[in-house]
Write a protein that holds these residues in place. Structure first.
Motif, short mmCIF file in Angstrom:
data_model
loop_
_atom_site.label_atom_id
_atom_site.label_comp_id
_atom_site.label_asym_id
_atom_site.label_seq_id
_atom_site.Cartn_x
_atom_site.Cartn_y
_atom_site.Cartn_z
N GLN A 1 0.98 -1.28 0.00
CA GLN A 1 -0.14 -0.04 -0.01
C GLN A 1 0.61 1.12 0.02
OE1 GLN A 1 -3.57 -0.11 2.97
NE2 GLN A 1 -2.80 -2.36 3.18
N GLY A 2 0.53 2.22 -0.88
CA GLY A 2 1.36 3.24 -0.79
C GLY A 2 0.88 4.36 -1.83
N LEU A 3 1.77 5.38 -2.11
CA LEU A 3 1.24 6.48 -3.12
C LEU A 3 1.82 6.35 -4.48
CD1 LEU A 3 1.98 9.59 -0.99
CD2 LEU A 3 -0.34 8.54 -1.49
N TYR A 4 0.98 6.12 -5.64
CA TYR A 4 1.51 5.66 -6.71
C TYR A 4 0.91 6.70 -7.98
CZ TYR A 4 1.99 1.43 -4.27
OH TYR A 4 2.21 0.42 -3.16
N LYS A 5 1.92 7.14 -8.62
CA LYS A 5 1.46 7.89 -9.96
C LYS A 5 0.79 7.19 -11.17
CE LYS A 5 2.93 12.06 -8.79
NZ LYS A 5 2.23 13.41 -8.76
N PRO A 6 0.05 7.61 -11.78
CA PRO A 6 -0.84 6.93 -12.63
C PRO A 6 0.10 6.27 -13.72
CG PRO A 6 -1.18 9.38 -13.27
CD PRO A 6 -0.39 9.01 -11.67
N GLU A 7 1.17 6.78 -14.04
CA GLU A 7 2.25 6.26 -14.80
C GLU A 7 2.66 4.74 -14.65
OE1 GLU A 7 2.27 10.53 -15.04
OE2 GLU A 7 2.53 9.30 -13.46
N VAL A 8 2.54 4.26 -13.24
CA VAL A 8 2.79 3.08 -13.08
C VAL A 8 1.96 1.97 -13.43
CG1 VAL A 8 3.90 3.77 -10.69
CG2 VAL A 8 1.31 2.76 -10.83
N LEU A 9 0.70 2.46 -13.99
CA LEU A 9 -0.09 1.64 -14.46
C LEU A 9 0.33 0.91 -16.05
CD1 LEU A 9 -3.65 2.99 -13.57
CD2 LEU A 9 -2.56 1.07 -12.35
N VAL A 10 1.22 1.90 -16.67
CA VAL A 10 1.85 1.35 -17.86
C VAL A 10 2.60 0.25 -17.89
CG1 VAL A 10 3.29 2.38 -19.68
CG2 VAL A 10 1.75 3.97 -18.76
N SER A 11 2.94 -0.06 -16.72
CA SER A 11 3.96 -1.31 -16.76
C SER A 11 3.43 -2.35 -15.99
CB SER A 11 5.21 -1.04 -16.25
OG SER A 11 5.32 -0.35 -14.69
N ALA A 12 2.00 -2.17 -15.54
CA ALA A 12 1.52 -2.94 -14.49
C ALA A 12 1.05 -4.12 -15.48
CB ALA A 12 0.28 -2.22 -14.03
N ASP A 13 0.83 -5.32 -14.92
CA ASP A 13 0.49 -6.65 -15.58
C ASP A 13 -1.09 -6.56 -15.58
OD1 ASP A 13 3.05 -7.58 -16.04
OD2 ASP A 13 3.09 -8.42 -13.71
N SER A 14 -1.93 -6.45 -14.53
CA SER A 14 -3.41 -6.29 -14.41
C SER A 14 -3.90 -5.55 -13.56
CB SER A 14 -3.53 -7.99 -14.41
OG SER A 14 -3.24 -8.34 -13.00
N ALA A 15 -4.97 -5.21 -13.46
CA ALA A 15 -5.71 -4.46 -12.33
C ALA A 15 -7.10 -5.08 -12.27
CB ALA A 15 -5.71 -3.01 -12.85
N PHE A 16 -7.83 -4.37 -11.12
CA PHE A 16 -9.04 -4.57 -10.98
C PHE A 16 -9.61 -3.83 -9.81
CE2 PHE A 16 -6.86 -7.37 -7.63
CZ PHE A 16 -7.68 -7.26 -6.54
N PHE A 17 -11.01 -3.49 -9.83
CA PHE A 17 -11.87 -2.85 -8.80
C PHE A 17 -12.32 -3.80 -7.84
CE2 PHE A 17 -13.15 1.47 -11.46
CZ PHE A 17 -11.74 2.02 -11.06
N CYS A 18 -12.65 -3.27 -6.62
CA CYS A 18 -13.65 -3.77 -5.77
C CYS A 18 -14.29 -2.86 -4.86
CB CYS A 18 -12.51 -4.71 -4.73
SG CYS A 18 -11.69 -3.95 -3.73
N GLY A 19 -15.64 -3.38 -4.55
CA GLY A 19 -16.43 -2.70 -3.97
C GLY A 19 -17.65 -3.58 -3.63
N THR A 20 -18.41 -3.09 -2.68
CA THR A 20 -19.71 -3.89 -2.34
C THR A 20 -20.67 -4.11 -3.59
OG1 THR A 20 -19.39 -3.41 -0.07
CG2 THR A 20 -21.71 -4.13 -0.60
N ALA A 21 -20.83 -2.89 -4.30
CA ALA A 21 -21.64 -3.05 -5.51
C ALA A 21 -21.15 -3.76 -6.52
CB ALA A 21 -22.35 -1.64 -5.79
N ALA A 22 -19.84 -3.27 -6.91
CA ALA A 22 -19.21 -4.03 -7.66
C ALA A 22 -18.48 -5.37 -7.74
CB ALA A 22 -17.70 -3.03 -8.28
N GLU A 23 -18.36 -5.80 -6.54
CA GLU A 23 -17.72 -6.87 -5.97
C GLU A 23 -16.27 -6.81 -6.40
OE1 GLU A 23 -20.44 -10.28 -7.26
OE2 GLU A 23 -21.66 -9.71 -5.53
N VAL A 24 -15.71 -7.84 -7.01
CA VAL A 24 -14.40 -7.85 -7.57
C VAL A 24 -14.55 -8.20 -9.08
CG1 VAL A 24 -12.05 -9.02 -7.91
CG2 VAL A 24 -13.39 -8.97 -5.49
N ILE A 25 -14.04 -6.91 -10.09
CA ILE A 25 -14.06 -6.89 -11.17
C ILE A 25 -12.98 -6.67 -12.01
CG2 ILE A 25 -15.10 -4.70 -11.14
CD1 ILE A 25 -16.95 -5.39 -13.61
N GLY A 26 -12.40 -7.13 -13.07
CA GLY A 26 -11.50 -7.19 -13.66
C GLY A 26 -11.27 -5.79 -14.66
#
Length: 296
Positions: A231-256
Motif C-alpha cells: 500500500q502506498g502512493l502511486y502515480k498513474p504512470e505506474v499502470l503503464v508497466s502493470a500486468d493487470s488490475a481490478f476494482f472492488c466494492g460492495t456493489a461492484a464486488e471484484v471486477i477486472g
C-alpha cells in the motif's frame, strides 16, 4: 426497478410500504447532501440468507454520522436485525441493501436536531456488470482530505463520483479512475483500485480514499492466499508497466479492468491475482468453500 406496490421499507422503527413513504421537501439532506448511507449485499447461501459483513457496514454508518456531527443513536445490532427482517418481509435472498440516515427540515447550515433512518432493499446484479472494464483517468480528482471527512460515506460526496462516471461514459468508456488532489492514484467513483506487477499486488494507501469494506476483505483474502500486497502512493504512470488490475466494492464486488485510456493490461485475466481473489471473494460471500493458501 427498485420497488413495487408491495415493497416494504424500514423507516424509523416501522415497516411501511415504499410507495406510501414520504419525506419533507425542506429536509437538510435533500438541500445540502448532509446525510450518510451504506451499500450492503445480502446473498443466498447454503444456510440461508446472509448479509455480508453487516456489522462492519453499520459500524461504518454510525461512524460516518459521528464524523460529520449527525446525531444517530441506533445500535448496530438493531440495524442488523431490522435488515434481516426487511429481507424476509420482502422475500429477498440475493439483494442490495441501502440504509440512509437523513436529517429533519433545516435550511440552516447547523447540525440537525433530529434524523431519520431508512433501510430499503432490492434485487440487483453486480453494479459494473461482469465484463472487464475500460477505464479513463478522470479530469475530476477526489476531494482533499482536509476539505471533507474522506473516510465517511456522505451523500453529498457522491456528486464527485457522478461527475466522473458520466464524463467517462460520455467519452465511450465504462468507468472512471480518479486521482487524488496531489495526482496520485486514488480509486474509482464507487470502488477501490488494485493493480498487479511481477506477482505483487499494489493498492493506494488510506488517507485520500474511502476505506472500503470490500477492500479490507480483499486484503484479508490476499493474506490467506499468500499474496504480497503493498500500500502506498502511486502515480498513474505506474499502470503503464502493470500486468493487470481490478476494482472492488460492495456493489461492484471484484471486477477486472481491461484497460486504462486504451492501454490494455498484458496479463490474461484468468491467470491474474485479481481473478484468484475474485474467485476467493465469491466463495467467501456465498460461504460455500474454505479459503486455502496458494502456498500449500
Amino acid at each position: 426497478m427498485y420497488y413495487n406496490n408491495n415493497t416494504l421499507i424500514y423507516l424509523d422503527g416501522k415497516f411501511v410500504k415504499a410507495s406510501e413513504a414520504t419525506t419533507d421537501l425542506y429536509c437538510q439532506t435533500l438541500h445540502y447532501g448532509y446525510g450518510v448511507f451504506e451499500g450492503i449485499r445480502a446473498y443466498a447461501t447454503e444456510t440461508g440468507t446472509r448479509v455480508f459483513k453487516a456489522k462492519e457496514h453499520y459500524n461504518r454508518l454510525k461512524n460516518s454520522a459521528a464524523l460529520i456531527n449527525i446525531p444517530f443513536d441506533y445500535s448496530t445490532q438493531e440495524l442488523v436485525d431490522a435488515t434481516y427482517e426487511l429481507l424476509e418481509k420482502n422475500n429477498l435472498n440475493d439483494a442490495y441493501v441501502r440504509p440512509l440516515v437523513f436529517c429533519d427540515p433545516n435550511m440552516s447550515l447547523a447540525r440537525p436536531n433530529n434524523v431519520s433512518i431508512m433501510i430499503c432493499a432490492w434485487e440487483w446484479g453486480a453494479y459494473l456488470g461482469d465484463k472487464r472494464l475500460r477505464l479513463t483517468v478522470s479530469s475530476y480528482c477526489r476531494p482533499h482530505p482536509r476539505s471533507i471527512k474522506i473516510e465517511a460515506k456522505v451523500c453529498g460526496h457522491y456528486v464527485n463520483s457522478i461527475l466522473a462516471t458520466n464524463e467517462a461514459k460520455d467519452k465511450g468508456f465504462d468507468e472512471a479512475l480518479l486521482l487524488d488532489s496531489d495526482g496520485y492514484l486514488a480509486e474509482g467513483p464507487g470502488a477501490n483500485l488494485f493493480f498487479e506487477k511481477n506477482g505483487v499486488l499494489f493498492t493506494p494507501q488510506l488517507g485520500n480514499i474511502l476505506p472500503g469494506i470490500t477492500r479490507a476483505t480483499v486484503l484479508e483474502l490476499a493474506e490467506k492466499l499468500g499474496v504480497e500486497v503493498k500500500q502506498g502512493l502511486y502515480k498513474p504512470e505506474v499502470l503503464v508497466s502493470a500486468d493487470s488490475a481490478f476494482f472492488c466494492g460492495t456493489a461492484a464486488e471484484v471486477i477486472g479492468i481491461e484497460s486504462v485510456d486504451e492501454r490494455k493490461f498484458p496479463k490474461s485475466w484468468n491467470e491474474s491475482l485479481g481473478r484468484k481473489l475474485q474467485e476467493a471473494y465469491s466463495r467467501l460471500i456465498r460461504n460455500s468453500e474454505k479459503i486455502l493458501s496458494t502456498t500449500h
